[in-house]
Design a protein around this motif. Structure first.
Motif, PDB file in Angstrom:
ATOM      1  N   VAL A  95     -47.008 -37.359  40.873  1.00  0.00           N
ATOM      2  CA  VAL A  95     -46.969 -35.901  40.799  1.00  0.00           C
ATOM      3  C   VAL A  95     -45.981 -35.461  39.731  1.00  0.00           C
ATOM      4  O   VAL A  95     -46.266 -34.572  38.913  1.00  0.00           O
ATOM      5  CB  VAL A  95     -46.586 -35.295  42.168  1.00  0.00           C
ATOM      6  CG1 VAL A  95     -46.509 -33.767  42.087  1.00  0.00           C
ATOM      7  CG2 VAL A  95     -47.571 -35.730  43.240  1.00  0.00           C
ATOM      8  N   LEU A  96     -44.819 -36.091  39.701  1.00  0.00           N
ATOM      9  CA  LEU A  96     -43.822 -35.784  38.680  1.00  0.00           C
ATOM     10  C   LEU A  96     -44.380 -36.067  37.290  1.00  0.00           C
ATOM     11  O   LEU A  96     -44.179 -35.280  36.345  1.00  0.00           O
ATOM     12  CB  LEU A  96     -42.561 -36.614  38.933  1.00  0.00           C
ATOM     13  CG  LEU A  96     -41.333 -36.256  38.106  1.00  0.00           C
ATOM     14  CD1 LEU A  96     -40.777 -34.893  38.503  1.00  0.00           C
ATOM     15  CD2 LEU A  96     -40.252 -37.325  38.263  1.00  0.00           C
ATOM     16  N   GLU A  97     -45.092 -37.172  37.146  1.00  0.00           N
ATOM     17  CA  GLU A  97     -45.664 -37.542  35.850  1.00  0.00           C
ATOM     18  C   GLU A  97     -46.754 -36.566  35.423  1.00  0.00           C
ATOM     19  O   GLU A  97     -46.885 -36.261  34.229  1.00  0.00           O
ATOM     20  CB  GLU A  97     -46.211 -38.968  35.909  1.00  0.00           C
ATOM     21  CG  GLU A  97     -45.118 -40.016  36.042  1.00  0.00           C
ATOM     22  CD  GLU A  97     -45.660 -41.425  36.247  1.00  0.00           C
ATOM     23  OE1 GLU A  97     -44.909 -42.381  36.000  1.00  0.00           O
ATOM     24  OE2 GLU A  97     -46.838 -41.552  36.658  1.00  0.00           O
ATOM     25  N   GLU A  98     -47.539 -36.067  36.383  1.00  0.00           N
ATOM     26  CA  GLU A  98     -48.570 -35.088  36.040  1.00  0.00           C
ATOM     27  C   GLU A  98     -47.949 -33.799  35.518  1.00  0.00           C
ATOM     28  O   GLU A  98     -48.530 -33.111  34.654  1.00  0.00           O
ATOM     29  CB  GLU A  98     -49.451 -34.796  37.251  1.00  0.00           C
ATOM     30  CG  GLU A  98     -50.645 -33.920  36.927  1.00  0.00           C
ATOM     31  CD  GLU A  98     -51.588 -33.709  38.092  1.00  0.00           C
ATOM     32  OE1 GLU A  98     -52.521 -32.900  37.957  1.00  0.00           O
ATOM     33  OE2 GLU A  98     -51.390 -34.358  39.154  1.00  0.00           O
ATOM     34  N   LEU A  99     -46.761 -33.481  36.009  1.00  0.00           N
ATOM     35  CA  LEU A  99     -46.037 -32.321  35.489  1.00  0.00           C
ATOM     36  C   LEU A  99     -45.480 -32.574  34.094  1.00  0.00           C
ATOM     37  O   LEU A  99     -45.119 -31.641  33.379  1.00  0.00           O
ATOM     38  CB  LEU A  99     -44.882 -31.968  36.431  1.00  0.00           C
ATOM     39  CG  LEU A  99     -45.264 -31.378  37.784  1.00  0.00           C
ATOM     40  CD1 LEU A  99     -44.058 -31.338  38.710  1.00  0.00           C
ATOM     41  CD2 LEU A  99     -45.861 -29.983  37.625  1.00  0.00           C
ATOM     42  N   GLY A 100     -45.406 -33.858  33.716  1.00  0.00           N
ATOM     43  CA  GLY A 100     -44.878 -34.221  32.409  1.00  0.00           C
ATOM     44  C   GLY A 100     -43.390 -34.472  32.418  1.00  0.00           C
ATOM     45  O   GLY A 100     -42.744 -34.440  31.364  1.00  0.00           O
ATOM     46  N   PHE A 101     -42.816 -34.752  33.595  1.00  0.00           N
ATOM     47  CA  PHE A 101     -41.375 -34.917  33.724  1.00  0.00           C
ATOM     48  C   PHE A 101     -40.988 -36.354  34.054  1.00  0.00           C
ATOM     49  O   PHE A 101     -41.799 -37.145  34.559  1.00  0.00           O
ATOM     50  CB  PHE A 101     -40.818 -34.031  34.851  1.00  0.00           C
ATOM     51  CG  PHE A 101     -41.087 -32.566  34.692  1.00  0.00           C
ATOM     52  CD1 PHE A 101     -41.283 -32.000  33.441  1.00  0.00           C
ATOM     53  CD2 PHE A 101     -41.139 -31.743  35.801  1.00  0.00           C
ATOM     54  CE1 PHE A 101     -41.532 -30.649  33.303  1.00  0.00           C
ATOM     55  CE2 PHE A 101     -41.385 -30.391  35.686  1.00  0.00           C
ATOM     56  CZ  PHE A 101     -41.588 -29.836  34.429  1.00  0.00           C
TER      57      PHE A 101
END
Length: 273
Positions: free
Chosen positions: A53-59
């Motif tokens: 989920v964090l990666e999908e946000l780009g973070f």
């Protein structure tokens, strides 16, 4: 108020009922991040299903996982802080779950273990991006940070009644309803609020510089700790009453609306002065 940290629950808050992020919410969080605020996901999930989920946000960054039992750094993941307990302390609970066909899993900081699962349970893990590992007996495990029970709302309502009457947890542990279908057992010292307090202190961030947004009982102490605690409209009434205010539901981009109101709009107004 100049906020510096946004603490976000994931399921029922950041994600909609289909476990999806909306493009509007993604864009808003990226703008908040670009403005210099820290975004910290605070979830009952383990790192394996929270980091995507964090990666999908780009973070990249720090996540509070397992309802506060483990704080991890991504990429890695690297475990920064964890609070565990011996599985033998839950022997009576495990035996009860086995005898009454209540599904349960056991989590270490980074992995999730099951003894068995039917297709419905495996489908649940798939929805949450989890690949469980199988063991014959969880009671011999080390490094446990959380036990989770999964079932229907009615089954878990009954389990809540059983815990504390027929089954007494050790005084070092507590149970928390983390969703309609989930009850977690973790160390008494573990909570999203305690983990957030410790993390914010390490960064020199005061409570009144924090916005915390959540939707369920496991979010209560986080919502109360933050300078601005916000409940989703899909929250139970008890959670709404504990919050400073309520935003739209998770299916109506409530996180976007809250951050637009309290972060992006004030920043825009300040720049236009």
């Amino acid at each position: 108020m100049n906020y510096r940290l946004i603490a976000l629950d994931v399921d029922g808050t950041l994600l909609d009922d289909h476990h999806q992020l909306s493009e509007k919410t993604i864009q808003t969080l990226r703008e908040v991040h670009q403005a210099g605020l820290r975004i910290v996901l605070c979830t009952g999930r383990g790192p394996g299903s929270a980091i995507p989920v964090l990666e999908e946000l780009g973070f990249e960054g720090v996540l509070i996982t397992h309802n506060g039992a483990s704080t991890v750094q991504s990429p890695g993941p690297e475990v920064l802080h964890t609070i565990g307990f011996p599985m033998r302390e839950l022997e009576q609970l495990v035996l009860y779950c086995r005898e009454n066909h209540i599904h349960f899993d056991v989590n270490t900081s980074l992995e999730l273990f099951i003894e068995k699962a039917d297709d419905e349970v495996l489908g649940m893990y798939e929805r949450f991006l989890i690949t469980p590992k199988r063991v014959e007996d969880v009671l011999v495990m080390d490094g446990t940070v959380k036990l989770t029970m999964f079932g229907t709302g009615e089954q878990l309502d009954r389990m809540q009644q059983v815990i504390g009457t027929e089954l007494i947890l050790p005084d070092t542990l507590h149970s928390i309803r983390s969703g309609v279908e989930f009850i977690d057992v973790i160390s008494l010292a573990s909570s999203k609020g305690n983990a957030l307090k410790q993390l914010a202190s390490s960064w020199g961030i005061k409570p009144d510089e924090i916005i915390a947004i959540g939707n369920y009982y496991n979010d209560l102490d986080m919502i109360r700790f933050a300078g601005l605690g916000i409940a989703m409209d899909n929250s139970p009434d008890d959670v709404k009453e504990a919050a400073d205010e309520t935003t739209l539901s998770n299916n109506e981009d409530g996180v976007h609306e809250a951050l637009l109101k309290h972060v992006l709009a004030p920043l825009t107004a300040k720049r236009n002065q």
